[in-house]
Design a protein around this motif. Structure first.
Motif, PDB file in Angstrom:
ATOM      1  N   LEU A   1       2.820 -11.720   3.230  1.00  0.00           N
ATOM      2  CA  LEU A   1       3.085 -12.476   2.080  1.00  0.00           C
ATOM      3  C   LEU A   1       3.196 -11.473   0.825  1.00  0.00           C
ATOM      4  O   LEU A   1       4.198 -11.707   0.009  1.00  0.00           O
ATOM      5  CB  LEU A   1       2.239 -13.340   1.515  1.00  0.00           C
ATOM      6  CG  LEU A   1       1.749 -14.678   2.417  1.00  0.00           C
ATOM      7  CD1 LEU A   1       0.602 -15.600   1.953  1.00  0.00           C
ATOM      8  CD2 LEU A   1       3.009 -15.466   2.655  1.00  0.00           C
ATOM      9  N   THR A   2       2.736 -10.310   0.824  1.00  0.00           N
ATOM     10  CA  THR A   2       3.081  -9.144  -0.097  1.00  0.00           C
ATOM     11  C   THR A   2       4.795  -8.853  -0.124  1.00  0.00           C
ATOM     12  O   THR A   2       4.953  -9.057  -1.255  1.00  0.00           O
ATOM     13  CB  THR A   2       2.145  -8.062  -0.098  1.00  0.00           C
ATOM     14  OG1 THR A   2       0.794  -8.505  -0.145  1.00  0.00           O
ATOM     15  CG2 THR A   2       2.437  -7.066  -1.085  1.00  0.00           C
ATOM     16  N   PRO A   3       5.369  -8.482   1.015  1.00  0.00           N
ATOM     17  CA  PRO A   3       6.695  -8.181   1.063  1.00  0.00           C
ATOM     18  C   PRO A   3       7.222  -9.233   0.666  1.00  0.00           C
ATOM     19  O   PRO A   3       8.267  -9.336   0.012  1.00  0.00           O
ATOM     20  CB  PRO A   3       7.043  -7.499   2.338  1.00  0.00           C
ATOM     21  CG  PRO A   3       5.632  -7.786   3.213  1.00  0.00           C
ATOM     22  CD  PRO A   3       4.477  -7.988   2.355  1.00  0.00           C
ATOM     23  N   LEU A   4       7.150 -10.594   1.048  1.00  0.00           N
ATOM     24  CA  LEU A   4       7.973 -11.727   0.840  1.00  0.00           C
ATOM     25  C   LEU A   4       7.811 -11.971  -0.788  1.00  0.00           C
ATOM     26  O   LEU A   4       8.872 -12.471  -1.220  1.00  0.00           O
ATOM     27  CB  LEU A   4       7.144 -12.965   1.643  1.00  0.00           C
ATOM     28  CG  LEU A   4       7.987 -14.370   1.477  1.00  0.00           C
ATOM     29  CD1 LEU A   4       9.697 -14.094   2.098  1.00  0.00           C
ATOM     30  CD2 LEU A   4       7.373 -15.278   2.411  1.00  0.00           C
TER      31      LEU A   4
ATOM     32  N   GLY B   1       0.765  -1.343   0.040  1.00  0.00           N
ATOM     33  CA  GLY B   1      -0.059   0.111   0.070  1.00  0.00           C
ATOM     34  C   GLY B   1       0.880   1.309   0.039  1.00  0.00           C
ATOM     35  O   GLY B   1       1.746   1.238  -0.676  1.00  0.00           O
ATOM     36  N   ASP B   2       0.750   2.140   1.108  1.00  0.00           N
ATOM     37  CA  ASP B   2       1.407   3.441   0.830  1.00  0.00           C
ATOM     38  C   ASP B   2       2.507   3.284   2.160  1.00  0.00           C
ATOM     39  O   ASP B   2       3.037   4.400   2.441  1.00  0.00           O
ATOM     40  CB  ASP B   2       0.277   4.520   1.023  1.00  0.00           C
ATOM     41  CG  ASP B   2      -0.385   4.524   2.487  1.00  0.00           C
ATOM     42  OD1 ASP B   2      -0.227   3.357   2.976  1.00  0.00           O
ATOM     43  OD2 ASP B   2      -0.947   5.397   2.926  1.00  0.00           O
ATOM     44  N   LYS B   3       2.841   2.055   2.662  1.00  0.00           N
ATOM     45  CA  LYS B   3       3.745   2.012   3.804  1.00  0.00           C
ATOM     46  C   LYS B   3       4.974   1.121   3.273  1.00  0.00           C
ATOM     47  O   LYS B   3       4.527   0.281   2.409  1.00  0.00           O
ATOM     48  CB  LYS B   3       3.258   1.503   4.990  1.00  0.00           C
ATOM     49  CG  LYS B   3       2.159   2.105   5.532  1.00  0.00           C
ATOM     50  CD  LYS B   3       1.629   1.455   6.890  1.00  0.00           C
ATOM     51  CE  LYS B   3       0.559   2.444   7.585  1.00  0.00           C
ATOM     52  NZ  LYS B   3      -0.009   1.865   8.699  1.00  0.00           N
ATOM     53  N   THR B   4       6.084   1.310   3.955  1.00  0.00           N
ATOM     54  CA  THR B   4       7.105   0.654   3.565  1.00  0.00           C
ATOM     55  C   THR B   4       7.609  -0.592   4.944  1.00  0.00           C
ATOM     56  O   THR B   4       7.233   0.125   5.824  1.00  0.00           O
ATOM     57  CB  THR B   4       8.471   1.430   3.528  1.00  0.00           C
ATOM     58  OG1 THR B   4       8.638   2.381   4.367  1.00  0.00           O
ATOM     59  CG2 THR B   4       8.219   2.091   1.939  1.00  0.00           C
ATOM     60  N   TYR B   5       7.977  -1.638   4.723  1.00  0.00           N
ATOM     61  CA  TYR B   5       8.369  -2.412   5.589  1.00  0.00           C
ATOM     62  C   TYR B   5       9.796  -3.196   5.340  1.00  0.00           C
ATOM     63  O   TYR B   5      10.041  -3.286   4.248  1.00  0.00           O
ATOM     64  CB  TYR B   5       7.257  -3.586   5.651  1.00  0.00           C
ATOM     65  CG  TYR B   5       5.908  -3.156   6.097  1.00  0.00           C
ATOM     66  CD1 TYR B   5       5.495  -3.041   7.263  1.00  0.00           C
ATOM     67  CD2 TYR B   5       5.119  -2.563   5.046  1.00  0.00           C
ATOM     68  CE1 TYR B   5       4.163  -2.821   7.723  1.00  0.00           C
ATOM     69  CE2 TYR B   5       3.781  -2.225   5.344  1.00  0.00           C
ATOM     70  CZ  TYR B   5       3.380  -2.287   6.755  1.00  0.00           C
ATOM     71  OH  TYR B   5       2.146  -1.836   7.088  1.00  0.00           O
ATOM     72  N   GLY B   6      10.167  -3.414   6.512  1.00  0.00           N
ATOM     73  CA  GLY B   6      11.294  -4.698   6.381  1.00  0.00           C
ATOM     74  C   GLY B   6      10.784  -6.047   6.675  1.00  0.00           C
ATOM     75  O   GLY B   6       9.882  -6.218   7.231  1.00  0.00           O
ATOM     76  N   LEU B   7      11.667  -6.934   6.503  1.00  0.00           N
ATOM     77  CA  LEU B   7      11.090  -8.359   6.644  1.00  0.00           C
ATOM     78  C   LEU B   7      12.440  -9.013   7.226  1.00  0.00           C
ATOM     79  O   LEU B   7      13.411  -9.001   6.909  1.00  0.00           O
ATOM     80  CB  LEU B   7      10.908  -8.824   5.351  1.00  0.00           C
ATOM     81  CG  LEU B   7       9.962 -10.242   5.178  1.00  0.00           C
ATOM     82  CD1 LEU B   7       8.634  -9.778   5.854  1.00  0.00           C
ATOM     83  CD2 LEU B   7       9.671 -10.723   3.876  1.00  0.00           C
TER      84      LEU B   7
END
Length: 82
Positions: free
Chosen positions: A69-72, A34-40
């Protein structure tokens, strides 16, 4: 729990180098949902240190599964393109 083994293109040979790269890329914190960034942060194990363990809480929601699952998926897509 579900485990995903990272192997070379032959499908059998453990690929620790790619696993290390995936861990480094995941920690950069530039995966977008979406409009956010993440680390994994990946839970790595296995004899060759090339296995990712997915062990969510049994009460996980569909939205939380999508959020994981989206960032993965983005990370795996980057790995294929490199």
């Amino acid at each position: 729990a579900l485990r995903c083994e990272i192997c070379r293109e032959d499908g059998f040979t453990p690929d620790k180098a790619t696993m290390d790269w995936l861990c480094d890329e995941g920690m950069k914190g530039d995966l977008r949902v979406g409009d956010k960034t993440y680390g994994l942060v990946l839970d790595v194990g296995g004899y060759h240190k090339n296995v990712i363990t997915l062990a969510p809480n049994l009460l996980i929601t569909h939205e939380e599964i999508d959020l994981a699952l989206t960032p993965l998926d983005q990370l795996f897509t980057r790995a294929v393109r490199r």
